[in-house]
Design a protein around this motif. Structure first.
Motif, mmCIF file in Angstrom:
data_model
loop_
_atom_site.group_PDB
_atom_site.id
_atom_site.type_symbol
_atom_site.label_atom_id
_atom_site.label_comp_id
_atom_site.label_asym_id
_atom_site.label_seq_id
_atom_site.Cartn_x
_atom_site.Cartn_y
_atom_site.Cartn_z
ATOM 1 N N ASN A 180 48.972 110.704 -9.847
ATOM 2 C CA ASN A 180 49.446 112.095 -9.239
ATOM 3 C C ASN A 180 50.437 111.413 -7.977
ATOM 4 O OD1 ASN A 180 49.543 113.179 -11.554
ATOM 5 N ND2 ASN A 180 48.576 115.083 -11.080
ATOM 6 N N ASN A 181 50.352 110.012 -7.177
ATOM 7 C CA ASN A 181 50.901 109.489 -6.460
ATOM 8 C C ASN A 181 49.574 109.696 -5.623
ATOM 9 O OD1 ASN A 181 53.023 108.789 -7.011
ATOM 10 N ND2 ASN A 181 53.910 110.509 -7.352
ATOM 11 N N ASN A 182 49.169 110.508 -5.046
ATOM 12 C CA ASN A 182 48.154 110.850 -4.105
ATOM 13 C C ASN A 182 46.814 111.722 -4.505
ATOM 14 O OD1 ASN A 182 48.418 113.391 -5.046
ATOM 15 N ND2 ASN A 182 49.644 114.643 -3.176
ATOM 16 N N ASP A 183 45.896 111.283 -5.535
ATOM 17 C CA ASP A 183 45.025 111.922 -6.158
ATOM 18 C C ASP A 183 44.322 110.357 -6.304
ATOM 19 O OD1 ASP A 183 45.494 114.724 -5.654
ATOM 20 O OD2 ASP A 183 45.973 114.536 -8.100
ATOM 21 N N THR A 184 42.980 110.350 -4.892
ATOM 22 C CA THR A 184 42.603 109.155 -5.514
ATOM 23 C C THR A 184 40.873 109.028 -5.720
ATOM 24 O OG1 THR A 184 43.428 108.531 -3.587
ATOM 25 C CG2 THR A 184 41.206 106.964 -4.440
ATOM 26 N N ILE A 185 40.737 108.753 -7.173
ATOM 27 C CA ILE A 185 39.550 108.607 -8.254
ATOM 28 C C ILE A 185 38.305 108.256 -6.799
ATOM 29 C CG2 ILE A 185 38.773 108.595 -10.689
ATOM 30 C CD1 ILE A 185 41.351 110.499 -10.037
ATOM 31 N N LYS A 186 37.504 109.483 -7.290
ATOM 32 C CA LYS A 186 36.068 108.583 -7.116
ATOM 33 C C LYS A 186 35.142 108.226 -7.979
ATOM 34 C CE LYS A 186 37.163 110.177 -2.961
ATOM 35 N NZ LYS A 186 37.474 109.450 -1.618
ATOM 36 N N PHE A 187 34.402 107.420 -7.471
ATOM 37 C CA PHE A 187 33.349 106.757 -8.357
ATOM 38 C C PHE A 187 31.854 107.065 -7.915
ATOM 39 C CE2 PHE A 187 37.451 104.279 -7.972
ATOM 40 C CZ PHE A 187 38.094 104.275 -9.917
ATOM 41 N N LYS A 188 30.905 107.502 -9.280
ATOM 42 C CA LYS A 188 30.059 107.914 -8.733
ATOM 43 C C LYS A 188 28.878 107.568 -9.779
ATOM 44 C CE LYS A 188 29.096 112.507 -10.623
ATOM 45 N NZ LYS A 188 28.627 113.763 -10.150
ATOM 46 N N ASN A 189 27.254 106.997 -9.403
ATOM 47 C CA ASN A 189 26.592 106.323 -10.227
ATOM 48 C C ASN A 189 27.284 105.183 -10.859
ATOM 49 O OD1 ASN A 189 25.015 108.370 -10.505
ATOM 50 N ND2 ASN A 189 26.144 109.817 -11.530
ATOM 51 N N LEU A 190 27.401 104.209 -10.164
ATOM 52 C CA LEU A 190 28.213 103.010 -10.312
ATOM 53 C C LEU A 190 27.032 101.982 -10.492
ATOM 54 C CD1 LEU A 190 30.581 102.197 -7.402
ATOM 55 C CD2 LEU A 190 31.141 101.536 -9.471
ATOM 56 N N LYS A 191 26.955 100.708 -11.828
ATOM 57 C CA LYS A 191 25.884 100.417 -12.017
ATOM 58 C C LYS A 191 26.347 99.139 -12.450
ATOM 59 C CE LYS A 191 22.904 104.619 -14.083
ATOM 60 N NZ LYS A 191 22.565 105.153 -15.240
ATOM 61 N N VAL A 192 26.178 97.611 -13.211
ATOM 62 C CA VAL A 192 26.523 96.598 -12.726
ATOM 63 C C VAL A 192 25.581 96.252 -13.894
ATOM 64 C CG1 VAL A 192 26.551 94.001 -12.843
ATOM 65 C CG2 VAL A 192 27.013 95.601 -11.171
ATOM 66 N N LEU A 193 25.610 96.172 -15.353
ATOM 67 C CA LEU A 193 25.089 95.975 -17.034
ATOM 68 C C LEU A 193 24.936 94.344 -16.677
ATOM 69 C CD1 LEU A 193 25.305 98.292 -19.121
ATOM 70 C CD2 LEU A 193 23.823 98.351 -16.638
ATOM 71 N N LEU A 194 23.668 93.372 -16.529
ATOM 72 C CA LEU A 194 24.196 91.572 -16.678
ATOM 73 C C LEU A 194 23.838 91.589 -18.194
ATOM 74 C CD1 LEU A 194 22.135 90.988 -13.336
ATOM 75 C CD2 LEU A 194 25.119 90.801 -13.626
ATOM 76 N N GLY A 195 24.745 90.550 -18.233
ATOM 77 C CA GLY A 195 24.157 89.840 -19.570
ATOM 78 C C GLY A 195 25.637 88.791 -19.920
ATOM 79 N N HIS A 196 25.957 88.695 -21.369
ATOM 80 C CA HIS A 196 26.298 86.650 -21.106
ATOM 81 C C HIS A 196 27.895 88.166 -21.441
ATOM 82 C CE1 HIS A 196 28.203 83.591 -23.029
ATOM 83 N NE2 HIS A 196 29.053 84.324 -23.262
ATOM 84 N N GLU A 197 27.802 88.680 -21.743
ATOM 85 C CA GLU A 197 29.170 90.359 -22.066
ATOM 86 C C GLU A 197 28.875 91.033 -20.389
ATOM 87 O OE1 GLU A 197 31.543 92.295 -24.781
ATOM 88 O OE2 GLU A 197 30.726 93.332 -24.452
ATOM 89 N N THR A 198 29.091 90.669 -19.798
ATOM 90 C CA THR A 198 28.497 91.478 -17.894
ATOM 91 C C THR A 198 29.431 92.894 -18.205
ATOM 92 O OG1 THR A 198 27.196 90.053 -17.195
ATOM 93 C CG2 THR A 198 27.977 91.210 -15.720
ATOM 94 N N LYS A 199 29.230 94.092 -17.929
ATOM 95 C CA LYS A 199 29.548 95.192 -17.634
ATOM 96 C C LYS A 199 29.024 96.424 -16.198
ATOM 97 C CE LYS A 199 29.158 95.862 -22.352
ATOM 98 N NZ LYS A 199 30.837 96.250 -22.945
ATOM 99 N N ILE A 200 30.590 96.968 -15.621
ATOM 100 C CA ILE A 200 30.316 97.323 -14.625
ATOM 101 C C ILE A 200 31.094 99.172 -15.214
ATOM 102 C CG2 ILE A 200 31.615 98.373 -12.065
ATOM 103 C CD1 ILE A 200 32.180 95.537 -11.255
ATOM 104 N N ILE A 201 29.945 100.024 -14.898
ATOM 105 C CA ILE A 201 29.970 101.674 -15.587
ATOM 106 C C ILE A 201 29.721 102.422 -14.808
ATOM 107 C CG2 ILE A 201 29.312 103.044 -16.862
ATOM 108 C CD1 ILE A 201 28.439 100.498 -18.702
ATOM 109 N N THR A 202 30.563 103.480 -14.391
ATOM 110 C CA THR A 202 31.155 104.306 -13.415
ATOM 111 C C THR A 202 31.436 105.444 -13.907
ATOM 112 O OG1 THR A 202 31.569 104.992 -11.509
ATOM 113 C CG2 THR A 202 32.860 103.271 -12.534
ATOM 114 N N GLU A 203 30.282 106.728 -13.682
ATOM 115 C CA GLU A 203 31.608 107.850 -13.731
ATOM 116 C C GLU A 203 32.743 108.288 -12.788
ATOM 117 O OE1 GLU A 203 30.469 112.691 -14.440
ATOM 118 O OE2 GLU A 203 28.402 111.103 -13.324
ATOM 119 N N ILE A 204 33.484 109.242 -12.957
ATOM 120 C CA ILE A 204 34.891 109.123 -12.418
ATOM 121 C C ILE A 204 35.073 110.589 -12.065
ATOM 122 C CG2 ILE A 204 37.419 109.048 -13.312
ATOM 123 C CD1 ILE A 204 37.064 107.179 -14.499
ATOM 124 N N THR A 205 35.222 111.107 -10.694
ATOM 125 C CA THR A 205 35.548 112.754 -10.196
ATOM 126 C C THR A 205 36.794 112.260 -10.142
ATOM 127 O OG1 THR A 205 34.242 112.085 -8.788
ATOM 128 C CG2 THR A 205 32.674 112.471 -10.020
#
Length: 204
Positions: A89-114
């Motif tokens: 909506n042009n001005n609502d910048t989403i926040k992230f919490k509980n950021l995690k990096v899961l390492l592996g051949h296929e690597t992921k960043i996972i975070t909760e959105i608030t």
């Protein structure tokens, strides 16, 4: 209706699993999925090959910037925080919490959105985490009610950004102004004119 929604989500997840598995060896491809868990949490997941994360981290920080998996994970998260954003909506910048990096051949960043509001009328998503990789492409899929159902691709042509708005219950990409398109080719036109003039004078 519940069966249809469940089947649709199953098909989407099956497609994503096959796609990411097939592309796990390629650093050029990545995916972004925004979905909701069974307990109501909204989660962002960025997936790519470990090679892609390593190449970008090394490009930004230099070879030897990390000596342990934990240091590498910290650098990946720094990259995420500086190169990823989601604005609604042009001005609502989403926040992230509980950021995690899961390492592996296929690597992921996972975070909760608030901070997601109930009514969404525009989305601007930027992911430049892999912008320095040759032919980098990121598939974006929203698995949330009120969000577009189709997938989008972030690449060099759109500067690894997605801007869409809701109009008459359809998600559309705003049309770029025409003067921007014409001005883009102005340097080439000037070069062509000067080159032709120099060729004409040389023949004289």
């Amino acid at each position: 209706m519940l069966y249809k929604n469940t089947a649709l989500k199953f098909l989407l997840f099956s497609f994503l699993w096959v796609s990411t598995t097939a592309l796990a060896h390629s650093p050029d491809f990545s995916s972004i999925i925004i979905s909701k868990t069974e307990n109501g949490q909204i989660v962002l997941q960025i997936t790519s090959s470990l090679t892609a994360f390593q190449q970008e981290v090394n490009y930004v920080n230099g070879e030897g910037a990390y000596t342990s998996p934990e240091e590498f994970q910290d650098l990946v998260l720094q990259l995420f925080k500086s190169r990823f954003s989601l604005i609604l909506n042009n001005n609502d910048t989403i926040k992230f919490k509980n950021l995690k990096v899961l390492l592996g051949h296929e690597t992921k960043i996972i975070t909760e959105i608030t901070g997601i509001t109930t009514e969404i009328t525009s989305i601007h998503l930027k992911n430049k985490m892999f912008k320095d990789l040759h032919n980098s492409q990121t598939v974006v899929i929203f698995l949330l009610d009120g969000f577009p159902k189709e997938k989008f691709t972030l690449q060099r042509d759109n500067k690894h950004e997605l801007s869409i708005i809701l109009e008459d219950e359809d998600w559309i990409v705003p049309t770029a102004k025409s003067d921007h398109t014409s001005l883009k080719y102005l340097p080439y036109l000037i070069t062509l004119i000067i080159g032709g003039l120099l060729l004409f004078l040389s023949k004289k």
